[in-house]
Design a protein around this motif. Sequence first.
Motif, short mmCIF file in Angstrom:
data_model
loop_
_atom_site.label_atom_id
_atom_site.label_comp_id
_atom_site.label_asym_id
_atom_site.label_seq_id
_atom_site.Cartn_x
_atom_site.Cartn_y
_atom_site.Cartn_z
N ASN A 194 0.68 -1.33 0.00
CA ASN A 194 -0.49 -0.04 -0.07
C ASN A 194 1.14 1.40 -0.49
N LEU A 195 2.04 1.03 0.66
CA LEU A 195 2.78 2.56 1.26
C LEU A 195 3.54 2.89 -0.60
N ILE A 230 -5.66 -3.13 7.24
CA ILE A 230 -4.59 -2.81 7.11
C ILE A 230 -5.07 -0.94 6.61
N ASN A 231 -6.04 -1.32 5.94
CA ASN A 231 -6.77 0.44 5.48
C ASN A 231 -7.20 0.75 6.69
N PHE A 261 -5.75 3.93 -0.68
CA PHE A 261 -6.56 3.16 0.85
C PHE A 261 -7.94 3.55 0.59
N GLY A 262 -9.03 3.68 -0.26
CA GLY A 262 -10.29 3.23 -0.48
C GLY A 262 -10.61 1.87 -0.23
N PHE A 268 -4.43 13.53 -2.51
CA PHE A 268 -5.86 12.73 -3.22
C PHE A 268 -6.21 11.52 -3.55
N ILE A 269 -5.93 11.78 -4.98
CA ILE A 269 -5.78 10.43 -5.77
C ILE A 269 -5.05 9.05 -5.47
#
Length: 121
Positions: free
Chosen positions: A71-72, A116-117, A110-111, A103-104
């Motif tokens: 993710n990161l 984890i999110n 993370f959406g 934002f994007i």
Amino acid sequence: MEVLEFISHIIKEPGPYQPILAVIKGFRNGAVYGAKIRAPHALVMTFLFKTGSLRSKIWSILEATIQHSRNLAFFVTIYKTITKLLHFLAGEKEKRHSFVAAFIGGYLVFGENNRINQQNN
């Protein structure tokens, strides 16, 4: 040997390749930082609160670490790519470029609804 010399030259004198190298370095740093942060956290939380076999606990730790690291890494890659692209298109850096890129990137990475999110958000 010519390829190694070319790569060495690009690293020493990035010039026009600097934005691409920044994105690659960001991906790597995001992955490493994600693993360094999540692995100890997952280790402690798993052995404190999770039930099951040792194998399932180790697998849970690995899954959480890989997910966070990925993710990161993807967030940083998206963020750096968009900021570099906006900088190139606008001709100069602006504060709103960072906001738009974050934002994007945040929405794309993370959406998704997962463990984890949820902790990160």
